[in-house]
Design a protein around this motif. Structure first.
Motif: not given
Length: 157
Positions: A56, A125, A127, A131-132, A156
């Protein structure tokens, strides 16, 4: 056949190419391309090492290399489609092909940004707010509004 070729050489006449030779020459001069995804170098240029999976936080490059492309001015566009099927980004610009001797390299990049306010949750977290963006992305490349190629890569966190 050897005698005939010998006579052509002596007379300075070039025999007409065979069908196979013509086809081979046409294929050698036909426009072609290669498309790949990569990371960038420290100067912001795409690397030659192709990848299909990214984190990401990566700056993701799409690079297309054109060979024997028609001379003149052309319009280049890339549409980046996210895992939900939405067109997320679009890059467009004009370019000029001045000779066929060297391949032409065009690229675009994508940097993913967290949603507002999610930075505080990042330590719990990694991420959070991204997440999208997780999942398969696709890219469609067009030149002069004609689809040249499309490929996919994975994000990812």
């Amino acid at each position: 056949m050897q005698m005939l070729a010998f006579l052509f050489l002596i007379l300075g006449v070039t025999p007409a190419p065979t069908f196979a030779e013509q086809t081979s020459n046409e294929q050698a001069n036909k426009a072609s391309h290669t498309l790949h995804f990569s990371l960038g170098d420290k100067h912001g240029f795409p690397l030659n090492d192709a990848k299909s999976e990214f984190d990401c936080s990566d700056k993701i490059y799409t690079t297309i290399e054109l060979s024997n492309y028609p001379l003149g001015k052309h319009h280049f566009s890339i549409v980046w489609t996210d895992p939900a099927g939405d067109d997320r980004e679009r890059t467009e610009y004009d370019f000029q092909v001045r000779n066929h001797d060297q391949p032409m390299r065009l690229w675009s990049w994508l940097s993913l940004r967290r949603s507002t306010g999610s930075g505080m949750l990042q330590w719990l977290n990694p991420a959070a707010g991204l997440e999208e963006f997780i999942g398969p992305w696709s890219v469609e490349v067009r030149i002069d509004n004609k689809k040249i190629d499309s490929q996919s890569f994975e994000v990812s966190c």
